[in-house]
Design a protein around this motif. Structure first.
Motif, mmCIF file in Angstrom:
data_model
loop_
_atom_site.group_PDB
_atom_site.id
_atom_site.type_symbol
_atom_site.label_atom_id
_atom_site.label_comp_id
_atom_site.label_asym_id
_atom_site.label_seq_id
_atom_site.Cartn_x
_atom_site.Cartn_y
_atom_site.Cartn_z
ATOM 1 N N GLU A 144 0.965 -0.955 -0.056
ATOM 2 C CA GLU A 144 -0.408 -0.140 0.011
ATOM 3 C C GLU A 144 0.512 1.165 0.107
ATOM 4 O OE1 GLU A 144 -2.390 0.238 3.709
ATOM 5 O OE2 GLU A 144 -3.627 -2.491 3.026
ATOM 6 N N ILE A 145 1.787 0.821 -0.393
ATOM 7 C CA ILE A 145 2.572 2.313 0.375
ATOM 8 C C ILE A 145 3.559 3.193 -1.011
ATOM 9 C CG2 ILE A 145 5.102 2.960 1.270
ATOM 10 C CD1 ILE A 145 5.133 0.682 3.518
ATOM 11 N N ASP A 146 2.454 4.035 -1.161
ATOM 12 C CA ASP A 146 3.262 5.121 -2.276
ATOM 13 C C ASP A 146 4.648 5.535 -2.086
ATOM 14 O OD1 ASP A 146 0.606 4.212 -3.268
ATOM 15 O OD2 ASP A 146 -0.032 6.005 -1.923
ATOM 16 N N PHE A 147 4.910 5.903 -1.506
ATOM 17 C CA PHE A 147 6.567 6.356 -0.996
ATOM 18 C C PHE A 147 6.891 6.518 0.245
ATOM 19 C CE2 PHE A 147 3.577 10.035 -1.759
ATOM 20 C CZ PHE A 147 4.197 10.928 -0.980
ATOM 21 N N VAL A 148 7.977 6.552 1.026
ATOM 22 C CA VAL A 148 8.818 6.834 1.712
ATOM 23 C C VAL A 148 9.653 8.392 2.023
ATOM 24 C CG1 VAL A 148 10.297 6.000 4.145
ATOM 25 C CG2 VAL A 148 9.558 4.002 1.697
ATOM 26 N N VAL A 149 9.558 8.682 3.305
ATOM 27 C CA VAL A 149 9.700 9.927 3.270
ATOM 28 C C VAL A 149 11.238 10.270 4.355
ATOM 29 C CG1 VAL A 149 10.284 11.993 3.951
ATOM 30 C CG2 VAL A 149 8.237 11.860 2.143
ATOM 31 N N ILE A 150 12.395 10.397 4.309
ATOM 32 C CA ILE A 150 13.373 9.914 5.572
ATOM 33 C C ILE A 150 13.401 11.345 5.768
ATOM 34 C CG2 ILE A 150 15.549 9.243 6.361
ATOM 35 C CD1 ILE A 150 13.833 6.890 6.183
ATOM 36 N N GLY A 162 21.782 20.607 11.517
ATOM 37 C CA GLY A 162 21.249 20.205 12.922
ATOM 38 C C GLY A 162 22.468 20.578 13.342
ATOM 39 N N PRO A 163 23.620 19.010 13.362
ATOM 40 C CA PRO A 163 23.843 18.118 12.747
ATOM 41 C C PRO A 163 22.647 17.151 13.002
ATOM 42 C CG PRO A 163 26.102 18.618 13.637
ATOM 43 C CD PRO A 163 25.127 19.453 14.508
ATOM 44 N N PRO A 164 22.873 16.456 12.067
ATOM 45 C CA PRO A 164 22.759 16.071 10.383
ATOM 46 C C PRO A 164 21.947 17.336 9.578
ATOM 47 C CG PRO A 164 21.949 14.341 10.782
ATOM 48 C CD PRO A 164 22.060 15.012 12.467
ATOM 49 N N ALA A 165 22.177 17.432 8.123
ATOM 50 C CA ALA A 165 20.935 17.315 7.991
ATOM 51 C C ALA A 165 19.813 17.339 7.767
ATOM 52 C CB ALA A 165 21.064 17.473 5.541
ATOM 53 N N GLU A 166 18.896 17.756 8.399
ATOM 54 C CA GLU A 166 17.390 17.185 8.803
ATOM 55 C C GLU A 166 15.957 17.906 7.352
ATOM 56 O OE1 GLU A 166 15.007 15.267 12.748
ATOM 57 O OE2 GLU A 166 16.626 16.375 12.663
ATOM 58 N N GLU A 167 15.475 16.722 6.733
ATOM 59 C CA GLU A 167 13.896 16.817 6.436
ATOM 60 C C GLU A 167 12.636 16.518 7.517
ATOM 61 O OE1 GLU A 167 14.170 15.739 2.562
ATOM 62 O OE2 GLU A 167 13.713 13.988 2.817
ATOM 63 N N ALA A 168 11.080 16.929 6.931
ATOM 64 C CA ALA A 168 10.186 16.946 7.488
ATOM 65 C C ALA A 168 8.991 16.505 6.478
ATOM 66 C CB ALA A 168 9.224 17.603 8.021
ATOM 67 N N LEU A 169 7.705 16.175 6.839
ATOM 68 C CA LEU A 169 6.464 15.662 6.372
ATOM 69 C C LEU A 169 5.658 16.803 6.415
ATOM 70 C CD1 LEU A 169 5.713 13.817 3.575
ATOM 71 C CD2 LEU A 169 4.968 12.535 6.018
#
Length: 283
Positions: free
Chosen positions: A104-110, A171-178
């Motif tokens: 069911e998973i369409d994509f992943v965000v890390i 931060g470190p490290p580089a961090e993204e969000a959803l």
């Protein structure tokens, strides 16, 4: 003497001209910065989202716990896995108990490259080879999982209707969000460990998308933080417009206890297995 006075006058005039030129350059630079500010990204919206905490170290009797984070977000059109926890077996077993089929998973965000957020990717690569995975720019090589369609993200970008990956902060490290824009509510923001500061991430999401934030869920990176720091963080989140605050994983107990005791209207107690439905009618 006349020569000295003339030379002195010349030097004074030269200094004034240089200063005026520098000032003009500074003013020009400020105007240029205003003109080149990032435009608000239009991502649309969704009617609702269902959030399921798949992996977390705050326990629930029916599921495995582990030091890490993974959250499933289901909109009417997409199913998104945000982070994968530290262990492929924990991710696999918890998804099964939660009756979530990986197909069911369409994509992943890390969110970032630390092991407690990427450890389950090997399971995803096994059951969903070629699946799209969004990671912070520069992190793909260090994550080192093969068999997936890895895309690095620098700036905030729309990835589905009503859904955006918030471009990384360091931060470190580089961090993204959803971020997911829910009609009638605002942004539902998922954070991994918030190394750059959870309030900074929320502020960036609000600025980049031009939408009021409503809920923030995930790791706040405040384990061991002082009571004052925790209080300031809660205050800042509320000032940004956040109505529901759900710290898990690396957030620590201090901020959770402050929220529970003093901000009951904003506090959202979560742990592995928690299910949150957000829509205009269901907060």
């Amino acid at each position: 003497m006349k020569y000295v006075r003339t030379k002195l006058k010349f030097l004074i005039v030269a200094v004034i001209l240089i200063s005026l030129s520098a000032g003009a350059l500074m003013l020009g630079g400020q105007r240029g910065e205003v003109k080149t500010e990032a435009k608000t990204i239009q991502i649309g919206s969704v009617e609702e989202v269902k959030l399921i905490v798949v992996v977390d170290n705050y326990p629930d009797s029916g599921l495995k716990t582990a030091w890490g984070l993974s959250i499933l977000a289901k909109t009417p059109k997409n199913t998104i896995l945000f982070d994968t926890g530290p262990d492929p077996n924990v991710l696999r077993d918890n998804l099964k108990k939660l009756k979530v089929d990986p197909s069911e998973i369409d994509f992943v965000v890390i969110s970032h490259e630390h092991w407690d957020h990427v450890g389950g990717l090997s399971y995803i690569a096994k059951v969903r080879p070629g699946l799209k995975v969004y990671v912070p720019k520069g992190a793909a090589g260090r994550i080192g999982v093969h068999g997936l369609d890895i895309e690095e993200v620098g700036e905030t970008m729309k990835v589905a209707e009503g859904v955006a990956v918030i471009g990384w902060l360091y931060g470190p490290p580089a961090e993204e969000a959803l971020a997911i824009n829910v009609e009638g509510r605002g942004l539902v923001i998922l954070v991994g460990c918030s190394h750059p500061g959870v309030a900074n991430i929320v502020a960036k999401a609000k600025n980049d998308l031009g939408v009021k934030p409503y809920l923030v869920l995930g790791g706040f990176h405040m384990r061991g933080a002082s009571e004052l720091t925790c209080r300031e963080t809660v205050k800042r989140l509320i000032e940004l417009g956040i109505e529901r605050i759900a710290p898990i994983h690396c957030s620590g107990d201090m901020i959770r206890s402050i929220l529970e005791r003093e901000y009951s209207r904003n506090w959202l107690k979560c742990h592995v297995g928690s299910v949150i439905n957000v829509s205009a009618s269901a907060p």
